[in-house]
Scaffold this active site. Sequence first.
Site, PDB file in Angstrom:
ATOM      1  N   ARG A  28      47.649  44.361  54.658  1.00  9.32           N
ATOM      2  CA  ARG A  28      46.460  44.218  53.842  1.00  9.32           C
ATOM      3  C   ARG A  28      46.370  42.832  53.182  1.00  9.32           C
ATOM      4  NH1 ARG A  28      44.344  49.470  52.880  1.00  9.32           N
ATOM      5  NH2 ARG A  28      43.973  49.190  50.654  1.00  9.32           N
ATOM      6  N   ASP A 157      42.703  42.175  38.711  1.00 11.07           N
ATOM      7  CA  ASP A 157      41.647  43.152  38.998  1.00 11.07           C
ATOM      8  C   ASP A 157      40.505  42.865  38.038  1.00 11.07           C
ATOM      9  OD1 ASP A 157      40.083  45.661  39.046  1.00 11.07           O
ATOM     10  OD2 ASP A 157      41.782  46.499  40.130  1.00 11.07           O
ATOM     11  N   TYR A 171      46.754  52.340  34.647  1.00 12.15           N
ATOM     12  CA  TYR A 171      46.568  51.191  35.539  1.00 12.15           C
ATOM     13  C   TYR A 171      45.807  50.077  34.826  1.00 12.15           C
ATOM     14  CZ  TYR A 171      44.606  48.338  39.301  1.00 12.15           C
ATOM     15  OH  TYR A 171      44.222  47.275  40.092  1.00 12.15           O
TER      16      TYR A 171
END
Length: 270
Positions: A28, A157, A171
Site C-alpha cells: 500500500r 491524517d 485513533y
Amino acid sequence: MNQKTNVCHAENTSNQTPVMLVTGSARRIGAAIVKAAHSQGYRVIIHCHRSEQDSDNLANQLNDIRANSAKVIVADLTIVNDETALDSLVKNIIESFGQLDVLVHNASRFYPSPLGSIDRAQWDELFLTNAKAPLLLSQALLPYLKQRQGCIVSLLDIHAHDRPFSNYTVYNMAKAAHRMMVQSLALEMAPEVRVNGVAPGVNILPDPTSDQAIDNEQQQNIIDAIPMRRIGQPDEIAHSVLYLVQANYVTGEIITIDGGRSLTLAGSQF
C-alpha cells in the site's frame, strides 16, 4: 525481530547513496513510498511485522533493478518497550547500509473504538503504532540522522486536527499526538534534522477483507464528498513525502493531501 539481506552479503560502506527506512512498507502507501524513493536512487529499508512475504517480494523486485539497494527488517513495533531490543533493532537498521538519511513513519493501526467499548488493549495498540513507536524510534535513530543531516517524515491524517472521526476517539487522539510530535521534534532536532508530516485524506481504501472494509455505497458517498471526485492514490502520497525529503528549508510543516476533502468535511464521517 530479524533482518533479511536480499542480494549481497557484503556492505560497501563507502557508498554514500542516501538510505531511507519506511516503517510498515510491505504494501500500500508504504510500498509506494519505497518504490518512489528507489526510483530516485535511494537505497531502501523495508520494515514489516507480519507481511514478510510481501516485503521479500518487493525487495527482490527492487534488487533486480539495482543490486544491493533494498533490504528487509522484520520487527514488531512493541520492541520500543524494551530498551535492549530497541538498541538491537537500531543496530540492524544501521548495519543494513552503514547509514540512515531518511526515516518515514508509515506503520499504523486504524480501527474504531466506540465510547463504551474502549479498553486498554485498544489504547495500547493505537497509541503504540501511531505515537509511542514513532517518538522512541526517532529518538533512537537521531544520532545517525544527525550524522547525515537527514530528515523524518510522518504519515498523519486529516482527522488528527479539528475534524475527528466519530467512534474513533483513541485513533484520533493517537494521531493528534503524532502530529504534535512532528512539530515538537522539528524544534528540538533543528538545525541538524528536519521533521515534517503528510496528512492524507482518503488516499487509499481499507482492504476489502479487513475489519475496516466499507461497502460500495459508502465508497460512493466518500467520492461524492471529495472536490476532486476521486480517491487519492498511494503514489500521490509518495510524491509529497519525496518533496519533503528534498525541501531543505522546510521543517515543522504538515502537507494535506486529500483532494480538497478538508474543505467539505464537517467531522464525524469519512
